[in-house]
Design a protein around this motif. Structure first.
Motif, PDB file in Angstrom:
ATOM      1  N   TYR A 261       1.114  -1.138  -0.096  1.00  0.00           N
ATOM      2  CA  TYR A 261       0.161   0.175   0.140  1.00  0.00           C
ATOM      3  C   TYR A 261       0.724   1.127   0.082  1.00  0.00           C
ATOM      4  O   TYR A 261       1.749   1.307   0.364  1.00  0.00           O
ATOM      5  N   ARG A 262       0.710   2.223  -0.569  1.00  0.00           N
ATOM      6  CA  ARG A 262       0.665   3.538  -0.659  1.00  0.00           C
ATOM      7  C   ARG A 262      -0.252   4.837  -0.599  1.00  0.00           C
ATOM      8  O   ARG A 262      -1.014   4.331  -1.863  1.00  0.00           O
ATOM      9  N   GLU A 263       0.459   5.784  -0.189  1.00  0.00           N
ATOM     10  CA  GLU A 263      -0.734   7.160  -0.636  1.00  0.00           C
ATOM     11  C   GLU A 263      -0.076   7.650  -1.483  1.00  0.00           C
ATOM     12  O   GLU A 263       0.859   7.711  -2.130  1.00  0.00           O
ATOM     13  N   SER A 264      -0.900   7.676  -2.695  1.00  0.00           N
ATOM     14  CA  SER A 264      -0.654   8.666  -4.287  1.00  0.00           C
ATOM     15  C   SER A 264      -1.776  10.102  -4.435  1.00  0.00           C
ATOM     16  O   SER A 264      -2.434  10.384  -3.159  1.00  0.00           O
ATOM     17  N   ARG A 265      -1.981  10.283  -5.502  1.00  0.00           N
ATOM     18  CA  ARG A 265      -3.123  11.620  -5.148  1.00  0.00           C
ATOM     19  C   ARG A 265      -3.343  11.231  -7.012  1.00  0.00           C
ATOM     20  O   ARG A 265      -2.564  10.486  -7.489  1.00  0.00           O
ATOM     21  N   SER A 266      -4.308  11.925  -7.108  1.00  0.00           N
ATOM     22  CA  SER A 266      -5.068  11.526  -8.064  1.00  0.00           C
ATOM     23  C   SER A 266      -5.998  12.779  -8.970  1.00  0.00           C
ATOM     24  O   SER A 266      -5.156  14.315  -7.773  1.00  0.00           O
ATOM     25  N   GLY A 267      -6.311  13.355  -9.566  1.00  0.00           N
ATOM     26  CA  GLY A 267      -6.822  14.703  -9.836  1.00  0.00           C
ATOM     27  C   GLY A 267      -8.093  15.005  -9.113  1.00  0.00           C
ATOM     28  O   GLY A 267      -8.273  16.401  -8.933  1.00  0.00           O
TER      29      GLY A 267
END
Length: 212
Positions: free
Chosen positions: A143-149
């Motif tokens: 798992y990892r924290e990411s970004r989206s629009g």
């Protein structure tokens, strides 16, 4: 009266001079060469404007979703309706999530789907963990924290053992909370090669995602 004796050399010189004078008298001036117009450069043509990417999730799109995102070229979105038969309806659920839309990659030359699932309100991480836990044969979960629009999202990558092919294949998904519940976007594929070839469509969905 005595005439001067002309030597051959003086006679030749006299003849050459006479010819020179005659040539100068008869020579016509060279015609004037008029310079033609220079070819003009071909007018620059404007490249046709690129068509905006298609989106799914908004009003009038193929799937009614709490979010919208751009669909890769030639990928075909289609809404998934829950069957009335409970046994078949179970195939549309995985852990806490229910599949609502699948975007088929076959028209673009790949074997796989980008599927959109929805779960109840709450932690996106918890919904994603429940989704992966329900995946039979899942391993190497990260798992990892990411970004989206739409802002921060929780993303996961893992492998699934395909017993028929006797090999493991890569899969991944991301989850984002919305006022209408958690949305999970999952990318599978026939095998790892197909999965990796379809990653640009997955990244396009993640980076263009917007809540509705």
């Amino acid at each position: 009266m005595r005439h001067p004796v002309r030597t051959p050399a003086s006679a030749a010189a006299t003849l050459a001079a006479a010819l020179l004078l005659a040539g100068c008298a008869d020579a016509e001036p060279m015609p004037e060469i008029a310079q033609g117009p220079r070819p003009s450069a071909a007018p620059a043509t404007k490249a046709p404007a690129a068509a905006p990417p298609r989106t799914v999730g908004g009003a009038g799109s193929a799937c009614a979703l709490p979010v919208s995102f751009a669909v890769a070229e030639q990928w075909a979105p289609k809404a998934v309706e829950a069957p009335e038969d409970p046994e078949f309806a179970a195939l549309t659920r995985q852990g806490p999530a229910t599949v609502r839309c699948e975007v088929d990659a076959k028209p673009a030359g790949h074997v796989g789907f980008l599927r959109v699932w929805t779960a109840g309100k709450g932690s996106a991480r918890a919904a994603l963990e429940g989704f992966v836990a329900a995946e039979r044969g899942a391993s190497a979960v990260a798992y990892r924290e990411s970004r989206s629009g739409a802002g921060p999202v929780t993303e996961v990558s893992y492998t699934v053992r395909d017993e028929a092919a006797e090999e493991s294949k890569e899969e991944r998904a991301f989850a984002v909370p919305t006022p209408k519940g958690t949305v999970i976007v999952h990318l599978g594929g026939l095998d790892t090669g197909e999965h990796r070839a379809m990653l640009p469509a997955y990244e396009l969905a993640r980076t263009t995602l917007k809540p509705l």
